[in-house]
Design a protein around this motif. Structure first.
Motif, PDB file in Angstrom:
ATOM      1  N   TYR A   1      23.667  39.346  45.196  1.00 36.00           N
ATOM      2  CA  TYR A   1      24.716  38.373  44.860  1.00 36.00           C
ATOM      3  C   TYR A   1      25.611  38.995  43.804  1.00 36.00           C
ATOM      4  N   GLU A   2      26.918  38.893  44.010  1.00 40.44           N
ATOM      5  CA  GLU A   2      27.889  39.379  43.029  1.00 40.44           C
ATOM      6  C   GLU A   2      28.591  38.192  42.391  1.00 40.44           C
ATOM      7  N   PRO A   3      28.390  37.958  41.078  1.00 39.29           N
ATOM      8  CA  PRO A   3      29.073  36.846  40.410  1.00 39.29           C
ATOM      9  C   PRO A   3      30.557  37.140  40.246  1.00 39.29           C
ATOM     10  N   ARG A   4      31.375  36.139  40.429  1.00 38.60           N
ATOM     11  CA  ARG A   4      32.805  36.282  40.159  1.00 38.60           C
ATOM     12  C   ARG A   4      32.993  36.082  38.658  1.00 38.60           C
ATOM     13  N   THR A   5      33.245  37.187  37.950  1.00 34.26           N
ATOM     14  CA  THR A   5      33.249  37.152  36.494  1.00 34.26           C
ATOM     15  C   THR A   5      34.229  36.128  35.945  1.00 34.26           C
ATOM     16  N   ALA A   6      35.374  35.962  36.588  1.00 36.63           N
ATOM     17  CA  ALA A   6      36.380  35.033  36.088  1.00 36.63           C
ATOM     18  C   ALA A   6      35.919  33.586  36.120  1.00 36.63           C
ATOM     19  N   ALA A   7      34.884  33.273  36.914  1.00 36.09           N
ATOM     20  CA  ALA A   7      34.368  31.901  36.985  1.00 36.09           C
ATOM     21  C   ALA A   7      33.474  31.562  35.813  1.00 36.09           C
ATOM     22  N   GLY A   8      33.135  32.549  34.993  1.00 36.78           N
ATOM     23  CA  GLY A   8      32.377  32.286  33.781  1.00 36.78           C
ATOM     24  C   GLY A   8      30.911  31.997  34.024  1.00 36.78           C
ATOM     25  N   ASP A   9      30.326  31.159  33.159  1.00 34.48           N
ATOM     26  CA  ASP A   9      28.891  30.887  33.204  1.00 34.48           C
ATOM     27  C   ASP A   9      28.458  30.310  34.552  1.00 34.48           C
ATOM     28  N   ASP A  10      29.308  29.514  35.171  1.00 37.53           N
ATOM     29  CA  ASP A  10      28.947  28.881  36.442  1.00 37.53           C
ATOM     30  C   ASP A  10      28.616  29.910  37.514  1.00 37.53           C
ATOM     31  N   ALA A  11      29.279  31.059  37.466  1.00 36.84           N
ATOM     32  CA  ALA A  11      29.045  32.090  38.480  1.00 36.84           C
ATOM     33  C   ALA A  11      27.613  32.600  38.413  1.00 36.84           C
ATOM     34  N   PHE A  12      27.091  32.748  37.207  1.00 33.09           N
ATOM     35  CA  PHE A  12      25.733  33.270  37.024  1.00 33.09           C
ATOM     36  C   PHE A  12      24.687  32.193  37.291  1.00 33.09           C
TER      37      PHE A  12
ATOM     38  N   ALA B   1      31.552  32.412  59.380  1.00 29.13           N
ATOM     39  CA  ALA B   1      30.985  33.705  59.761  1.00 29.13           C
ATOM     40  C   ALA B   1      31.166  34.662  58.591  1.00 29.13           C
ATOM     41  N   PRO B   2      30.260  35.639  58.440  1.00 25.59           N
ATOM     42  CA  PRO B   2      30.371  36.561  57.309  1.00 25.59           C
ATOM     43  C   PRO B   2      31.604  37.448  57.392  1.00 25.59           C
ATOM     44  N   GLN B   3      32.126  37.801  56.214  1.00 25.51           N
ATOM     45  CA  GLN B   3      33.199  38.777  56.127  1.00 25.51           C
ATOM     46  C   GLN B   3      32.581  40.156  55.904  1.00 25.51           C
ATOM     47  N   GLU B   4      33.414  41.183  55.987  1.00 23.75           N
ATOM     48  CA  GLU B   4      32.915  42.544  55.810  1.00 23.75           C
ATOM     49  C   GLU B   4      33.709  43.257  54.728  1.00 23.75           C
ATOM     50  N   ALA B   5      33.011  44.046  53.932  1.00 29.71           N
ATOM     51  CA  ALA B   5      33.627  44.912  52.930  1.00 29.71           C
ATOM     52  C   ALA B   5      33.210  46.340  53.229  1.00 29.71           C
ATOM     53  N   PRO B   6      34.089  47.315  53.019  1.00 25.66           N
ATOM     54  CA  PRO B   6      33.755  48.702  53.366  1.00 25.66           C
ATOM     55  C   PRO B   6      32.641  49.291  52.512  1.00 25.66           C
ATOM     56  N   SER B   7      32.372  48.674  51.365  1.00 27.92           N
ATOM     57  CA  SER B   7      31.314  49.181  50.480  1.00 27.92           C
ATOM     58  C   SER B   7      30.936  48.077  49.500  1.00 27.92           C
ATOM     59  N   LEU B   8      29.785  48.242  48.862  1.00 26.92           N
ATOM     60  CA  LEU B   8      29.398  47.313  47.807  1.00 26.92           C
ATOM     61  C   LEU B   8      30.363  47.419  46.634  1.00 26.92           C
ATOM     62  N   ASP B   9      30.851  48.618  46.353  1.00 29.19           N
ATOM     63  CA  ASP B   9      31.823  48.799  45.283  1.00 29.19           C
ATOM     64  C   ASP B   9      33.071  47.960  45.528  1.00 29.19           C
ATOM     65  N   ALA B  10      33.522  47.878  46.782  1.00 26.51           N
ATOM     66  CA  ALA B  10      34.706  47.078  47.102  1.00 26.51           C
ATOM     67  C   ALA B  10      34.451  45.598  46.842  1.00 26.51           C
ATOM     68  N   LEU B  11      33.241  45.124  47.141  1.00 27.29           N
ATOM     69  CA  LEU B  11      32.910  43.727  46.878  1.00 27.29           C
ATOM     70  C   LEU B  11      32.793  43.472  45.380  1.00 27.29           C
ATOM     71  N   GLU B  12      32.205  44.413  44.648  1.00 29.88           N
ATOM     72  CA  GLU B  12      32.142  44.290  43.194  1.00 29.88           C
ATOM     73  C   GLU B  12      33.545  44.234  42.602  1.00 29.88           C
ATOM     74  N   GLU B  13      34.440  45.044  43.142  1.00 31.89           N
ATOM     75  CA  GLU B  13      35.843  45.038  42.692  1.00 31.89           C
ATOM     76  C   GLU B  13      36.455  43.656  42.886  1.00 31.89           C
ATOM     77  N   LEU B  14      36.231  43.072  44.060  1.00 34.76           N
ATOM     78  CA  LEU B  14      36.760  41.751  44.348  1.00 34.76           C
ATOM     79  C   LEU B  14      36.205  40.719  43.361  1.00 34.76           C
ATOM     80  N   SER B  15      34.909  40.795  43.099  1.00 30.47           N
ATOM     81  CA  SER B  15      34.279  39.809  42.232  1.00 30.47           C
ATOM     82  C   SER B  15      34.706  39.953  40.777  1.00 30.47           C
ATOM     83  N   GLY B  16      35.102  41.138  40.370  1.00 30.00           N
ATOM     84  CA  GLY B  16      35.486  41.362  38.991  1.00 30.00           C
ATOM     85  C   GLY B  16      36.974  41.205  38.728  1.00 30.00           C
ATOM     86  N   ARG B  17      37.763  41.325  39.772  1.00 30.41           N
ATOM     87  CA  ARG B  17      39.220  41.279  39.575  1.00 30.41           C
ATOM     88  C   ARG B  17      39.781  39.866  39.687  1.00 30.41           C
ATOM     89  N   TYR B  18      39.426  39.174  40.724  1.00 36.37           N
ATOM     90  CA  TYR B  18      39.954  37.830  40.942  1.00 36.37           C
ATOM     91  C   TYR B  18      38.838  36.804  40.908  1.00 36.37           C
TER      92      TYR B  18
END
Length: 338
Positions: free
Chosen positions: A267-278, A321-338
Motif C-alpha cells: 500500500y502506498e499512502p498519498r502523502t498529501a492526504a496526511g494522517d488519514d492516508a496512513f 478494474a485495476p489500473q497499471e503503473a510501469p513500476s512501483l517507483d511510478a506509483l510512489e511518485e504518484l502517491s507523493g506528488r498529488y
C-alpha cells in the motif's frame, strides 16, 4: 513532492520588554501567523492543533497535553476545545514551556491547477518561562524550490509558488517585528530569509532525496501502526504493478497494489492526504495479510481484497478494474506528488 520531514524551516525569537506572557498569547500569535499564511492559501481552515504545558525544570512533568484539537478561525472563542485547554493552562503557576503546534492544510500550485496538502506547513509557538517567544514555521512541500526533491527542474512550479512563500515570510516578519533565522541546510534544500537557495547553482545534497529518505520513512510509519506478523508479501518489486485507488468521501487516501510478475504487494499512502492516508493504509495492509494467510498469490490477493465489503473508516476502492503503473517507483511518485 510532499515530504514527511520538513523541506526547510524559519524561526523568529521575540523578547517582550515587560510583563509576563500568558499561555493565551501563544494561541493569539499562532492565529495571527495563520492569518498571514491564509491570505496566500498556504494555510486554510480548519487545521489540527496540539497544546502542551511542561515544567521547565523537568520536561517529563507535563501539566497539560492535548492533541488533535481543531484550530478554528477564532481559536480562543468561548466554547472551542482549544479555549478550554488554554483556560486550564492559565490557572497554573510556575515556570513552564507553553507550546502550540498547528498542522496547516494549504494549496500548492502548478500552472492552471492547484493541489491541497493536509500538512503544507506546520506552525509552532513556544513561550519559555513567560519571557521568551519562539515562532517556528516548517514547510513540507518542494513547490518553492527551483528543482524538486527528485532532481528535476521545475521553473513553472517555482514561479507559481516561491513568490507566495517570500511574501508570507516578509509579512510574518513584519507582524513579529524581526527577521527570521533560516534553518540549517538539510538533505532537501537550504532555507534563506525569503525562501530557499537556488538548487540549480550548487545542486542538491542527495540524489533523489525524496525517494532515498521519504519512501522508507513512509513505510516505517505505516508499519508502526501494525502488529508484528509473518503473513506479509514482499513490498519491493522491479516489475510493473497493478493497483486500485483508495478513496473516502471523494478524497484519495492511497493506492493498494500488487506486482504483475512476482509475489510483491503493498500500500502506498498519498502523502498529501496526511494522517488519514496512513490510518486507512493500516486497514488495507491487514487485508493483505489476511489474503497472505489464505495462501493467495499477490495478484490473487489484489483481486480478493477488491471484492471485500467496504469499510467507511479505511475507505473504498474507486475503480471497477485495476489500473497499471510501469513500476512501483511510478506509483510512489504518484502517491507523493498529488
Amino acid at each position: 513532492m510532499i515530504t514527511s520531514d520538513p523541506i526547510g524551516d524559519w524561526t523568529w525569537e521575540i523578547t517582550p520588554g515587560t510583563g509576563d506572557i500568558r499561555p493565551a498569547r501563544a494561541v493569539e500569535i499562532a492565529g495571527a501567523v495563520w492569518n498571514v499564511l491564509n491570505r496566500h492559501e498556504l494555510a486554510i481552515h480548519i487545521g489540527k492543533t496540539g497544546f502542551s504545558v511542561r515544567s521547565v525544570g523537568d520536561m517529563r512533568d507535563v501539566r497539560v497535553n492535548a492533541n488533535g484539537l481543531p484550530f478554528e478561525e477564532e481559536p480562543l472563542r468561548s466554547g472551542t476545545a482549544l479555549s478550554s485547554v488554554v483556560a486550564q493552562a492559565e490557572s497554573l503557576e510556575g515556570d513552564f514551556l507553553i507550546s502550540v503546534r498547528v498542522q496547516c492544510p494549504g494549496f500548492w500550485r502548478e500552472p492552471g491547477a492547484k493541489y491541497r496538502a493536509e500538512k503544507l506547513f506546520a506552525l509552532q509557538v513556544d513561550i519559555w518561562k513567560g519571557s521568551l517567544i519562539v515562532v517556528t514555521l516548517e514547510t513540507y512541500s518542494d513547490a518553492w524550490l527551483t528543482m524538486d526533491t527528485r532532481e528535476r527542474e521545475q521553473a513553472a512550479v517555482h514561479a507559481e509558488n516561491a513568490p507566495r512563500l517570500a511574501a508570507a515570510l516578509e509579512e510574518v516578519s513584519a507582524l513579529l517585528g524581526c527577521a527570521p533565522t533560516p534553518g540549517d541546510p538539510n538533505r532537501h534544500a537550504t532555507p534563506t530569509e525569503t525562501g530557499f537557495e537556488d538548487l540549480r547553482i550548487e545542486g542538491p545534497a542527495y540524489d533523489d532525496s525524496w525517494g532515498t529518505f521519504d519512501v522508507p520513512a513512509r513505510a516505517r510509519r505505516l508499519r508502526s501502526l501494525l502488529p508484528p506478523s509473518e503473513d506479509e508479501y514482499p513490498e519491493v518489486t522491479e516489475y510493473p504493478v497493478r493497483y486500485f485507488t483508495i478513496q473516502r468521501d471523494g478524497r484519495t487516501l492511497g493506492f493498494i497494489w500488487a506486482s504483475a510478475a512476482d509475489n510483491a504487494a503493498g500500500y502506498e499512502p498519498r502523502t498529501a492526504a496526511g494522517d488519514d492516508a496512513f490510518e486507512a493504509g493500516a486497514g488495507w495492509m491487514l487485508r493483505l495479510r489476511d489474503a497472505h494467510s489464505r495462501g493467495f498469490t499477490a495478484p490473487e490477493a489484489l483481486d480478493w481484497v477488491a471484492q471485500l465489503p467496504p469499510q467507511q473508516e479505511i475507505g473504498s476502492i474507486a475503480e471497477g478494474a485495476p489500473q497499471e503503473a510501469p513500476s512501483l517507483d511510478a506509483l510512489e511518485e504518484l502517491s507523493g506528488r498529488y
